[in-house]
Write an enzyme that holds these catalytic residues in place. Structure first.
Site, PDB file in Angstrom:
ATOM      1  N   GLN A 429       0.858  -1.280  -0.557  1.00 28.67           N
ATOM      2  CA  GLN A 429       0.259   0.549  -0.386  1.00 28.67           C
ATOM      3  C   GLN A 429       0.755   1.172  -0.116  1.00 28.67           C
ATOM      4  OE1 GLN A 429      -3.107  -0.578   3.267  1.00 28.67           O
ATOM      5  NE2 GLN A 429      -4.415   0.416   2.121  1.00 28.67           N
ATOM      6  N   GLY A 430       0.507   2.349  -0.358  1.00 33.23           N
ATOM      7  CA  GLY A 430       1.358   3.178  -0.347  1.00 33.23           C
ATOM      8  C   GLY A 430      -0.006   4.513  -1.650  1.00 33.23           C
ATOM      9  N   GLY A 431       1.507   5.420  -1.708  1.00 34.30           N
ATOM     10  CA  GLY A 431       0.740   6.651  -2.754  1.00 34.30           C
ATOM     11  C   GLY A 431       0.430   6.479  -3.830  1.00 34.30           C
ATOM     12  N   GLY A 433      -1.563   3.919  -4.973  1.00 37.07           N
ATOM     13  CA  GLY A 433      -2.780   2.660  -3.928  1.00 37.07           C
ATOM     14  C   GLY A 433      -2.506   1.299  -3.508  1.00 37.07           C
ATOM     15  N   THR A 434      -3.268   0.415  -3.973  1.00 34.06           N
ATOM     16  CA  THR A 434      -2.595  -1.152  -3.616  1.00 34.06           C
ATOM     17  C   THR A 434      -3.047  -1.812  -4.529  1.00 34.06           C
ATOM     18  OG1 THR A 434      -5.322   0.167  -2.165  1.00 34.06           O
ATOM     19  CG2 THR A 434      -4.391  -2.218  -1.632  1.00 34.06           C
ATOM     20  N   VAL A 435      -1.790  -2.917  -3.421  1.00 34.52           N
ATOM     21  CA  VAL A 435      -1.480  -3.827  -4.400  1.00 34.52           C
ATOM     22  C   VAL A 435      -2.486  -5.286  -3.771  1.00 34.52           C
ATOM     23  CG1 VAL A 435       0.145  -5.445  -5.951  1.00 34.52           C
ATOM     24  CG2 VAL A 435       0.787  -3.229  -5.009  1.00 34.52           C
ATOM     25  N   LYS A 449      -2.717  -4.729  -8.801  1.00 30.42           N
ATOM     26  CA  LYS A 449      -2.927  -2.856  -9.141  1.00 30.42           C
ATOM     27  C   LYS A 449      -2.963  -2.381  -8.804  1.00 30.42           C
ATOM     28  CE  LYS A 449       1.244   0.542  -8.521  1.00 30.42           C
ATOM     29  NZ  LYS A 449       2.922   0.356  -8.666  1.00 30.42           N
ATOM     30  N   ASP A 546      10.331   5.628 -11.929  1.00 26.61           N
ATOM     31  CA  ASP A 546      10.019   6.008 -10.516  1.00 26.61           C
ATOM     32  C   ASP A 546      10.809   4.251  -9.832  1.00 26.61           C
ATOM     33  OD1 ASP A 546       9.331   6.075  -7.576  1.00 26.61           O
ATOM     34  OD2 ASP A 546       7.633   5.279  -7.734  1.00 26.61           O
TER      35      ASP A 546
END
Ligand SMILES: *[C@@H]1O[C@H](CO)[C@@H](O)[C@H](O)[C@H]1NC(C)=O
Ligand SMILES: *[C@@H]1O[C@H](CO)[C@@H](O)[C@H](O)[C@H]1NC(C)=O
Ligand SMILES: *[C@@H]1O[C@H](CO)[C@@H](O)[C@H](O)[C@H]1NC(C)=O
Ligand SMILES: *[C@@H]1O[C@H](CO)[C@@H](O)[C@H](O)[C@H]1NC(C)=O
Ligand SMILES: *[C@@H]1O[C@H](CO)[C@@H](O)[C@H](O)[C@H]1NC(C)=O
Ligand SMILES: *[C@@H]1O[C@H](CO)[C@@H](O)[C@H](O)[C@H]1NC(C)=O
Ligand SMILES: *[C@@H]1O[C@H](CO)[C@@H](O)[C@H](O)[C@H]1NC(C)=O
Ligand SMILES: *[C@@H]1O[C@H](CO)[C@@H](O)[C@H](O)[C@H]1NC(C)=O
Ligand SMILES: *[C@@H]1O[C@H](CO)[C@@H](O)[C@H](O)[C@H]1NC(C)=O
Length: 751
Positions: A429-431, A433-435, A449, A546
């Site tokens: 989870q992070g900026g 979104g969610t995996v 994702k 990224d």
């Protein structure tokens, strides 16, 4: 005095009457009335039903007078003033009487010892039944019967019986030997029996000296050889007499109802086969005496255990019905459907209403679900279009789409795979979104994702990259299996890599310990290789945007798998928000890109440089836990490097491996990657080749083998290209020197 006594007697009489009527009415079948009121209904064992009667006024006609001689015990009944004894009277039209046997016996000298010739003379209304047989017994015998039938008609019949010896006689056979038999005509009312002998028994006297004849029921006599003598002591045998009433036919009789004998209701008239006049019978379902007024009484069939009703037997005049009781259904018959407990009307009503209600409810539910389903479909279609589904499909068709390379998943498939995006399935989870971890129906394990939001203007680019990425089949790239466009934000379906991220391995103390310099170098090389490959694979180049240790995944063999190519495009380029204005992660961001907002492959090179530094130092790219000067790993690393205090920042457990030259070389390479001007940085291809060279030489070094001349040449040659672009002597020479040193090292070691 006399009055109370009379009163008591009166009451007693009433009581007795009441009791007797109640008994007789409670047992109507057992002993229904057969005689006229106040008439004797029995003579000894013989019932006397009307039209028979024992006294004046009790019979229908003097012919039916029954004379009862009570000097006998039990008393004997006779037909009128005759000697014909009655043994039974049936209302079906039969009298059972005794008929006398005719006998003719002889002495041995031929004179008669005994002779009788009885005759039967019946009165009006009676006739000898044809059920009787005329039987003659004897071995020297001629017997016949003669007399009158109705209307003064004469008749005569008979038979001869002879036998030569006792041996001729046969048990049970009345067939002419010692016994003969013949039928008699109907309508006989006078019968006279005659016996004759041809030889006065002279020839058979030693075993037979008598002849016999009689009219009797066939079943009453069974011939045996001993009958020749035993019959001598028998005086009479049973005989059947038919009786009927009236002179004419039923129709004639019914013309004068006052003389019509069938007085009872529910009775019918029938003419007999034998005799004249008619007989009366109770209708079916009734029994009693049809010759009496009210004589035919209804049979209560329900008292008969053999009636056909299972339940609800109801007696009706002449018949009965089977009606199931209240609350039961069926025909009530034992061998029919019987009676089954049914529902009452109210129950049926309630059940009906309830059923209707349920149907209505189900209908409403269905309608609601259907509407919801349609809305969902419309939404899915809307999202599909919005997310560039059509564009993607078009592209796929143009590129000879094969489901192996790229699949458009349905949202239902992915819902199923992730257990409806359950929290248990979140693996990251992070900026962005969610995996989620998902299990496809073909047993593939995937990472799904789900980004937070999408810029609609970037859709076309996004689709293009999806297609390009899906066609990349590189062992160091996390494979993109496909996407789902039916949801508000597109879902990307990746290959699932199970050993976590490089970031975790570097920053977890135990894992970092296991991550040897060899492994680190291999990972760095593989990551560089794949970035180089992607920068050159397509035009415009695929830029990762990224690159960071968290985006480099490791499998069980510590093979690097770079993930999230181009995925950062999913994040809208909103100019007003600093966090998203420049894409990427703080700590890895290319300073030139931050200033110019011009994205090039060299931005990836910078970020990659930070990853190299992470690998060298085991520190996070950006950490607020560190003092302000050391917060940014890249600048901290560069300052230490320039101060010649590199070893202070290197990870402890990689320093001790006797690879100082390599560490230095990689550090120098990282420095070049971190140049502020993108132009000054080497390309990913150069970085990859340089690292490959280092890795190979280390391999050779550790194996203590002589490097192959060809490899050597390529190793020497390839980094040169990288240095050509390098700026500043220190860096160039440093890189070169380190390269040469470490290439020479194995040689030296080999020597
Ligand atoms: C009996 O009745 C019939 C007809 O009713 C009559 O012809 C006959 O003579 C009667 N018999 C006697 C014995 O009364
Ligand atoms: C009854 O029978 C006896 C013996 O056979 C006879 O003497 C008598 O007269 C009979 N009585 C009547 C009323 O017929
Ligand atoms: C019976 O009575 C009738 C008259 O009622 C008579 O004619 C007849 O001879 C009598 N028969 C016998 C056997 O007494
Ligand atoms: C007399 O006849 C009736 C029916 O006709 C029968 O039921 C009954 O058993 C008979 N009685 C004798 C003593 O044979
Ligand atoms: C006829 O024979 C029987 C034996 O079968 C005998 O008892 C009887 O006395 C004989 N009768 C005459 C009259 O001889
Ligand atoms: C025949 O014998 C009987 C007795 O045995 C006798 O009474 C009779 O008179 C005899 N008849 C003749 C014709 O001999
Ligand atoms: C017939 O009756 C007499 C007496 O009446 C008897 O002695 C004799 O044994 C009887 N015979 C048979 C065969 O029953
Ligand atoms: C009917 O019968 C009664 C009694 O038996 C008799 O008196 C009458 O004459 C008869 N009537 C006819 C029309 O035969
Ligand atoms: C009685 O009823 C049953 C059924 O309704 C029918 O079959 C039968 O013929 C009836 N019997 C009579 C005597 O009416």
């Amino acid at each position: 005095m006399g009055l109370p006594f009379l009163k008591t007697k009166f009451i007693l009489a009433i009581l007795l009457t009441f009791v007797s009527t109640s008994i007789s009415s409670s047992l109507p079948d057992a002993n229904f009335q057969i005689a006229k009121p106040n008439c004797e209904n029995r003579c000894g064992n013989v019932p006397i039903p009307f039209p028979f009667g024992a006294t004046e006024g009790c019979f229908y006609n003097r012919s039916f007078l029954v004379t009862c001689n009570e000097t006998f015990s039990p008393p004997k009944a006779y037909v009128t003033n005759s000697t014909i004894e009655i043994t039974n009277i049936s209302l079906e039209g039969q009298l059972r009487v005794l008929s006398y046997i005719a006998k003719d016996c002889y002495y041995q000298n031929g004179t008669r010892s005994l002779h009788n010739a009885p005759s039967i003379r019946l009165t009006w209304g009676l006739s000898i039944s044809t059920a009787n047989k005329f039987t003659v017994v004897g071995c020297d015998t001629n017997g016949f019967v003669a007399g009158w039938r109705f209307n003064n008609k004469f008749y005569r019949t008979g038979c001869n019986s002879y036998c030569g010896s006792k041996g001729d006689l046969a048990e049970g056979m009345c067939s002419g030997l010692g016994c003969c038999q013949t039928s008699i005509p109907k309508d006989v009312w006078i019968a006279e029996l005659t016996l004759q002998s041809y030889d006065q028994f002279k020839n058979v006297w030693d075993f037979n000296n008598c002849s016999y004849s009689f009219l009797a029921e066939e079943s009453a006599f069974n011939f045996t050889p001993s009958s020749l003598s035993s019959l001598r002591n028998v005086t009479s045998l049973p005989m059947v007499v038919d009786w009927a009433v009236g002179d004419g036919t039923c129709v004639e009789a019914q013309n004068n109802m006052s003389s019509y004998a069938c007085k009872s209701l529910n009775s019918k008239c029938k003419e007999p086969d034998n005799g004249y006049g008619y007989r009366c019978y109770c209708d079916e379902g009734f029994r009693g005496n049809p010759y009496l007024d009210g004589g035919c009484q209804d049979i209560d069939e329900c008292l008969d255990p053999n009636n056909k009703c299972e339940k609800g037997c109801k007696n009706i005049p002449g018949n009965y019905t089977c009606t199931c009781p209240e609350g039961y259904d069926g025909d009530g018959l034992k061998n029919g459907r019987g009676c089954i407990r049914g529902e009452s009307l109210i129950f049926k009503l309630v059940a009906g209403i309830a059923l209707g209600f349920i149907v209505l409810l189900l209908g409403a539910c269905w309608l609601y679900l259907e509407l919801k389903r349609r809305k969902l479909i419309t939404m899915k279609q809307k999202f599909f279009l919005q997310n560039g589904g059509l564009m993607l499909q078009e592209q796929l068709i143009r590129r000879d789409y094969s489901p192996d390379t790229m699949k458009i998943f349905t949202s239902a498939e992915l819902k199923k795979a992730t257990n409806n995006f359950h929290d248990d399935r979140i693996i990251g989870q992070g900026g962005f979104g969610t995996v989620y971890k998902g299990f496809l129906s073909d047993n593939r394990i995937v990472a799904i994702k789900k980004s937070k939001e999408v810029d609609p203007n970037q859709i076309e680019q996004f689709i293009n990259e999806v297609i390009v990425l899906s066609q990349i089949n590189h062992k160091n790239v996390v494979r993109l299996f496909g996407c789902c466009l039916e949801t508000q934000v597109p879902l990307l379906v990746y290959e699932f890599i199970n050993n976590g991220t490089l970031f975790e391995h570097i920053n977890n103390e135990t894992k970092a310990h296991a991550l040897s310099w060899d492994k680190r170098l291999t990972i760095a090389t593989e990551a560089a290789g794949v970035l180089a490959y992607l920068h050159s694979a397509a035009s415009p180049p695929i830029i990762h945007r990224d690159v960071k240790s968290a985006n480099i995944l490791l499998d069980n063999n510590f093979t690097a798998k770079v993930s999230d190519f181009g995925a950062s495009r999913l994040v809208p380029e909103d100019q007003t928000r600093l966090s998203t204005m420049v894409q990427g992660t703080f700590g890895y961001l290319d300073p030139e890109y931050m200033q110019t907002n011009q994205l090039t492959e060299k931005s990836d090179v910078y970020s990659y440089g930070v990853v190299l530094v992470e690998l060298l130092t085991g520190k996070k790219a950006l950490s607020y836990e560190r003092p302000e000067k050391e917060r940014n790993l890249a600048s901290y690393f560069l300052s230490r490097l320039n101060q010649g205090r590199l070893y202070q920042v290197l990870e402890d457990n990689i320093v001790s491996e006797g690879n100082n030259e390599q560490l230095m070389a990689v550090a120098m390479l990282a420095k070049r990657c971190l140049y502020v001007r993108g132009e000054d940085r080497p390309s990913m291809k150069e970085v990859a080749m340089e690292l490959e060279g280092l890795r190979l030489s280390r391999k050779h070094y550790s194996l203590q083998t002589q490097p192959n001349a060809e490899v050597m040449e390529s190793l020497l040659f390839r980094p040169m290209n990288g240095f050509a672009k390098g700026e500043g002597n220190t860096v160039g020479t440093g890189g070169y020197d380190s390269m040469r040193d470490h290439i020479q090292l194995p040689m030296g070691g080999g020597r």
